[in-house]
Write an enzyme that holds these catalytic residues in place. Structure first.
Site, PDB file in Angstrom:
ATOM      1  N   SER A 148       0.863  -1.193   0.000  1.00 49.73           N
ATOM      2  CA  SER A 148       0.000   0.000   0.000  1.00 49.73           C
ATOM      3  C   SER A 148       0.891   1.233   0.000  1.00 49.73           C
ATOM      4  O   SER A 148       2.073   1.171   0.391  1.00 49.73           O
ATOM      5  CB  SER A 148      -0.879   0.002   1.248  1.00 49.73           C
ATOM      6  OG  SER A 148      -1.489   1.268   1.448  1.00 49.73           O
ATOM      7  N   TYR A 161      -1.893  -0.607  10.330  1.00 47.55           N
ATOM      8  CA  TYR A 161      -1.976  -0.969   8.910  1.00 47.55           C
ATOM      9  C   TYR A 161      -0.664  -0.639   8.202  1.00 47.55           C
ATOM     10  O   TYR A 161      -0.131  -1.450   7.441  1.00 47.55           O
ATOM     11  CB  TYR A 161      -3.134  -0.209   8.265  1.00 47.55           C
ATOM     12  CG  TYR A 161      -3.376  -0.535   6.812  1.00 47.55           C
ATOM     13  CD1 TYR A 161      -4.084  -1.681   6.442  1.00 47.55           C
ATOM     14  CD2 TYR A 161      -2.905   0.295   5.803  1.00 47.55           C
ATOM     15  CE1 TYR A 161      -4.313  -1.986   5.106  1.00 47.55           C
ATOM     16  CE2 TYR A 161      -3.121   0.001   4.466  1.00 47.55           C
ATOM     17  CZ  TYR A 161      -3.832  -1.142   4.125  1.00 47.55           C
ATOM     18  OH  TYR A 161      -4.043  -1.443   2.800  1.00 47.55           O
TER      19      TYR A 161
END
Length: 256
Positions: A148, A161
């Site tokens: 990501s 995350y």
């Protein structure tokens, strides 16, 4: 003879989290390029629907209900995949979960471990199992991890995350160096803002959309289909000398 490195006929690809979003976009393109495809997901109904869609392309398909955060489940699902399709030439560790927006000072261990269990441990179990298989076969292969932009940009209030995605990049680079002698390549894909079931709440919020969408030069949210091309490329012979890289697909967001 025409240049055909993107023809995946005869190859087998595994995509975790392959029943929707980015994973399904990858799986669909891989199948359309001729690869036999296995998908893993936790939702049996969505698995069946995705498998039917992939089977319509005429390739062999396989679906497993698998929680990648469960080490034994990953081992069992991989064994079942091999029994169904014979081997795995390309493994896409794509399954993941979101992080709840929380101040770091209020982030509790339960939330930290909920996210790392799937995004980091799950990727580790998946990539390790695939790597063992590829080394044993001795025919090389391609390992791909979905990371990501959170791996390279500051993800405020989402440290749990970001940690998993930064770790994904680091692991992929380590594998690229360690496994090259076995003919195994390892690369990471870094999505930007992509419209998927996991991000539906965010991209559907008017305030969020008004703040983020103008910062994307492509002027749209990404879709799962946008990841089909990179999946085919990384699984193909065209990427034979491409390893240890981070491929950013964000419509230009990180540049603007």
């Amino acid at each position: 003879m025409p240049y055909q490195p993107f023809d995946l006929t005869g190859k087998v690809a595994l995509v975790t989290g392959g029943n929707s979003g980015i994973g399904l976009g990858m799986a669909r393109a891989l199948a359309e390029a001729g690869a036999d495809v296995a998908i893993w997901g936790t939702n049996t109904t969505k698995n069946a629907e995705a498998r039917a869609m992939l089977a319509a392309t005429g390739v062999r398909t396989h679906a497993e209900t698998c929680d990648v955060g469960d080490e034994a489940a990953v081992e069992a699902a991989f064994a079942s995949t091999l029994a169904a399709l014979g081997r795995v030439d390309a493994c896409f560790a794509n399954a993941g979960t979101y992080g709840r927006k929380m101040k770091f000072t209020e982030l509790d261990s339960e939330e930290w471990h909920r996210v790392t269990r799937v995004n980091l441990d799950g990727a580790f179990y998946t990539l390790r199992t695939a790597a063992r298989h590829m080394v044993e076969r001795g025919s090389g292969g391609s390992l791909v991890g979905t990371a990501s932009l959170a791996a390279i940009e500051g993800a405020a209030r989402n440290a749990q995350y970001a940690a998993t995605k930064g770790a994904m990049v680091a692991v992929i680079r380590a594998l690229a160096v360690e496994l090259a002698r076995h003919g195994i390549r390892a690369n990471a894909v870094l999505p930007g803002w992509i419209e998927t079931p996991m991000t539906a709440r965010s991209v559907g919020d008017e305030k969020f959309s008004a703040a983020v969408l103008p910062r994307i030069p492509a002027r749209r949210w990404g879709t799962g289909a946008d990841f089909g091309g990179v999946a085919v490329y990384l699984a193909s012979d065209a990427a034979a000398y491409h390893t240890g890289d981070c491929l950013v697909l964000d419509g230009g967001y990180s540049l603007f």
